[in-house]
Design a protein around this motif. Structure first.
Motif, PDB file in Angstrom:
ATOM      1  N   GLU A 130       0.816  -1.210   0.000  1.00  0.00           N
ATOM      2  CA  GLU A 130       0.000   0.000   0.000  1.00  0.00           C
ATOM      3  C   GLU A 130       0.855   1.268   0.000  1.00  0.00           C
ATOM      4  O   GLU A 130       0.402   2.331  -0.455  1.00  0.00           O
ATOM      5  CB  GLU A 130      -0.926  -0.004   1.215  1.00  0.00           C
ATOM      6  CG  GLU A 130      -2.014  -1.071   1.175  1.00  0.00           C
ATOM      7  CD  GLU A 130      -1.500  -2.474   1.491  1.00  0.00           C
ATOM      8  OE1 GLU A 130      -2.219  -3.454   1.188  1.00  0.00           O
ATOM      9  OE2 GLU A 130      -0.369  -2.597   2.033  1.00  0.00           O
ATOM     10  N   SER A 166       1.698   1.904  -3.609  1.00  0.00           N
ATOM     11  CA  SER A 166       0.441   2.187  -4.298  1.00  0.00           C
ATOM     12  C   SER A 166      -0.047   3.601  -3.989  1.00  0.00           C
ATOM     13  O   SER A 166      -0.517   4.320  -4.878  1.00  0.00           O
ATOM     14  CB  SER A 166      -0.614   1.160  -3.882  1.00  0.00           C
ATOM     15  OG  SER A 166      -1.716   1.160  -4.758  1.00  0.00           O
ATOM     16  N   ALA A 174      -0.817   6.676  -6.538  1.00  0.00           N
ATOM     17  CA  ALA A 174      -2.108   7.355  -6.578  1.00  0.00           C
ATOM     18  C   ALA A 174      -1.949   8.861  -6.369  1.00  0.00           C
ATOM     19  O   ALA A 174      -2.697   9.662  -6.945  1.00  0.00           O
ATOM     20  CB  ALA A 174      -3.041   6.764  -5.522  1.00  0.00           C
ATOM     21  N   THR A 216      -3.029   6.037 -13.301  1.00  0.00           N
ATOM     22  CA  THR A 216      -3.734   5.116 -12.416  1.00  0.00           C
ATOM     23  C   THR A 216      -5.194   5.004 -12.883  1.00  0.00           C
ATOM     24  O   THR A 216      -5.707   5.920 -13.523  1.00  0.00           O
ATOM     25  CB  THR A 216      -3.676   5.638 -10.974  1.00  0.00           C
ATOM     26  OG1 THR A 216      -4.148   6.981 -10.946  1.00  0.00           O
ATOM     27  CG2 THR A 216      -2.264   5.603 -10.446  1.00  0.00           C
ATOM     28  N   PRO A 217      -5.866   3.863 -12.597  1.00  0.00           N
ATOM     29  CA  PRO A 217      -5.488   2.831 -11.619  1.00  0.00           C
ATOM     30  C   PRO A 217      -4.458   1.819 -12.082  1.00  0.00           C
ATOM     31  O   PRO A 217      -4.096   0.935 -11.311  1.00  0.00           O
ATOM     32  CB  PRO A 217      -6.824   2.140 -11.329  1.00  0.00           C
ATOM     33  CG  PRO A 217      -7.577   2.246 -12.614  1.00  0.00           C
ATOM     34  CD  PRO A 217      -7.225   3.607 -13.153  1.00  0.00           C
ATOM     35  N   LEU A 262      -1.680   0.205  -9.574  1.00  0.00           N
ATOM     36  CA  LEU A 262      -2.026   0.206  -8.151  1.00  0.00           C
ATOM     37  C   LEU A 262      -2.154  -1.227  -7.648  1.00  0.00           C
ATOM     38  O   LEU A 262      -2.659  -2.104  -8.349  1.00  0.00           O
ATOM     39  CB  LEU A 262      -3.330   0.963  -7.909  1.00  0.00           C
ATOM     40  CG  LEU A 262      -3.364   2.438  -8.302  1.00  0.00           C
ATOM     41  CD1 LEU A 262      -4.708   3.048  -7.915  1.00  0.00           C
ATOM     42  CD2 LEU A 262      -2.223   3.203  -7.657  1.00  0.00           C
ATOM     43  N   TRP A 263      -1.723  -1.445  -6.417  1.00  0.00           N
ATOM     44  CA  TRP A 263      -1.786  -2.773  -5.808  1.00  0.00           C
ATOM     45  C   TRP A 263      -3.241  -3.156  -5.577  1.00  0.00           C
ATOM     46  O   TRP A 263      -4.020  -2.408  -4.986  1.00  0.00           O
ATOM     47  CB  TRP A 263      -1.031  -2.792  -4.493  1.00  0.00           C
ATOM     48  CG  TRP A 263      -0.973  -4.139  -3.848  1.00  0.00           C
ATOM     49  CD1 TRP A 263      -1.661  -4.567  -2.752  1.00  0.00           C
ATOM     50  CD2 TRP A 263      -0.162  -5.248  -4.257  1.00  0.00           C
ATOM     51  NE1 TRP A 263      -1.332  -5.861  -2.458  1.00  0.00           N
ATOM     52  CE2 TRP A 263      -0.419  -6.314  -3.363  1.00  0.00           C
ATOM     53  CE3 TRP A 263       0.749  -5.439  -5.299  1.00  0.00           C
ATOM     54  CZ2 TRP A 263       0.212  -7.549  -3.477  1.00  0.00           C
ATOM     55  CZ3 TRP A 263       1.376  -6.680  -5.418  1.00  0.00           C
ATOM     56  CH2 TRP A 263       1.105  -7.705  -4.511  1.00  0.00           C
ATOM     57  N   SER A 279      -5.589  -3.366  -7.675  1.00  0.00           N
ATOM     58  CA  SER A 279      -6.516  -2.771  -8.636  1.00  0.00           C
ATOM     59  C   SER A 279      -6.158  -3.256 -10.031  1.00  0.00           C
ATOM     60  O   SER A 279      -5.118  -3.856 -10.260  1.00  0.00           O
ATOM     61  CB  SER A 279      -6.454  -1.239  -8.592  1.00  0.00           C
ATOM     62  OG  SER A 279      -6.840  -0.755  -7.331  1.00  0.00           O
TER      63      SER A 279
END
Length: 372
Positions: free
Chosen positions: A70, A73, A77, A177-178, A181-182, A184
């Motif tokens: 996270e 990520s 984001a 993104t997404p 992303l972890w 996603s």
């Protein structure tokens, strides 16, 4: 008769594969886990290979103490790190600052890449293409398919794929993104780095400054090593300008290696714990001579065709590959592991699973067939 005094220059000190291995592992944060933040690590490592979505996360899990996916990520984001084509024409995860400087630095390599597609770009004004593509992705992020279709409307006789690749080569296009992303998913949609980050590109950095960063993360290294890492050519002049500030060594083949005077060069017998690395990890891709990580007997075994495997280091060197199946982390060594080494690999696997997937891990750790 006066005798002429002769002077001899002592050869540069020799660094064998184990010495180079330990020095590189230390700078790659793989000899011991680092307390650096994810952002600081991405900066120190001058980016992470990111051909696929997950490799940057596994790369940091192998290098950082207490890393959680996270963290990276959230940086993505918040647009503090981005995914963009830079070194070797491959996608890397870079800090925003590096994105805005390193991409201009490697632009000559992207221009050379276009020569591969020149037949499909006959009659195409590349400056006009770049301006049109910039307007398209500024209006809204576009997929490569959308770029192909829009550009083909302007140049119907050109190869659509070549048109989209030309846009990617001429412009610093980031994957928004997404994507990346972890946990996603999302297709690749592109816009310019300047548009995504809200600020213009920085002046092109001198290769000298980037050479110093390369040595800090990958040294000791030769000129050819840095050229392999960056995809750039003619870097000898930069190293010659830097020579008074550097120290030199030689490898077993007599190749001159440059290094920062105060950079760590641990004892070659320093213990190196096992590490699970992702496919395309820069440790295995950033030197012309990979013997510092890849033993001669295992050369070429981390690849099959265009497919790269996730790799296992034991005692600092490539020793096998690994994969995640539905319920297990499967380790496939290149040679039988002793009991102690197997226990250490298992403990490292458990650490990896905990970092990436939390407690309780839903995976077992199994040792597959020894690959020959």
């Amino acid at each position: 008769m006066r005798k002429t005094r002769t002077t001899s220059t002592a050869p540069a000190p020799l660094l064998g594969p184990r010495s180079l291995n330990r020095a590189t592992l230390d700078r790659q944060l793989l000899l011991r886990r680092s307390a650096l933040s994810a952002k600081a690590a991405v900066e120190h490592l001058v980016g992470l290979q990111a051909q696929n979505v997950k490799p940057p996360y596994f790369a940091l899990a192998a290098r950082l103490d207490g890393f959680a996916p996270e963290e990276l990520s959230a940086l993505m984001a918040d647009r503090e790190v981005v995914r963009i084509v830079t070194m070797r024409s491959t996608i890397h995860t870079h800090t925003a600052d590096d994105c805005l400087t390193l991409r201009p630095l490697v632009q000559p390599a992207r221009d050379r890449e276009l020569t591969i597609f020149r037949k499909g770009l006959e009659g195409v004004d590349l400056d006009r293409l770049a301006a049109l593509a910039r307007d398209l992705v500024a209006a809204e992020p576009r997929t490569m398919k959308q770029l192909r279709e829009a550009l083909s409307a302007e140049w119907p006789d050109a190869d659509p794929q070549a048109l989209a690749i030309a846009a990617r080569c001429k412009l610093p296009l980031v994957q928004i993104t997404p994507r990346g992303l972890w946990g996603s998913s999302g297709q690749v949609a592109l816009t310019t780095a300047e548009h995504w980050l809200g600020r213009p590109a920085e002046p092109v950095p001198a290769p000298d400054a980037v050479a110093l960063r390369y040595l800090a993360a990958f040294g000791p290294a030769s000129v050819k090593d840095m050229q392999t890492w960056s995809g750039l050519t003619r870097l000898r002049e930069a190293f010659e300008r830097l020579r008074p500030r550097l120290v030199t060594f030689r490898d077993e083949n007599g190749v001159e290696l440059f290094d920062l005077p105060d950079a760590p060069r641990p004892d070659p017998e320093t213990p190196a714990p096992p590490r699970f690395l992702p496919e395309f990890d820069n440790l295995l891709l950033s030197h012309a001579d990979r013997a510092r990580v890849v033993p001669p007997e295992h050369r070429g075994r981390s690849w099959q065709g265009n497919q790269a495997y996730r790799t296992l280091l034991v005692d600092g060197f490539l020793a096998g590959v690994w994969k995640l199946e539905a319920d297990a982390l499967v380790v496939e060594p290149f040679a039988a592991l002793g009991k102690e080494a197997q226990q250490e690999v298992t403990a490292e696997g458990e650490r990896l699973l905990k970092a990436m997937y939390g407690e309780p891990a839903s995976y077992d750790i199994r040792f597959g067939t020894v690959l020959r």
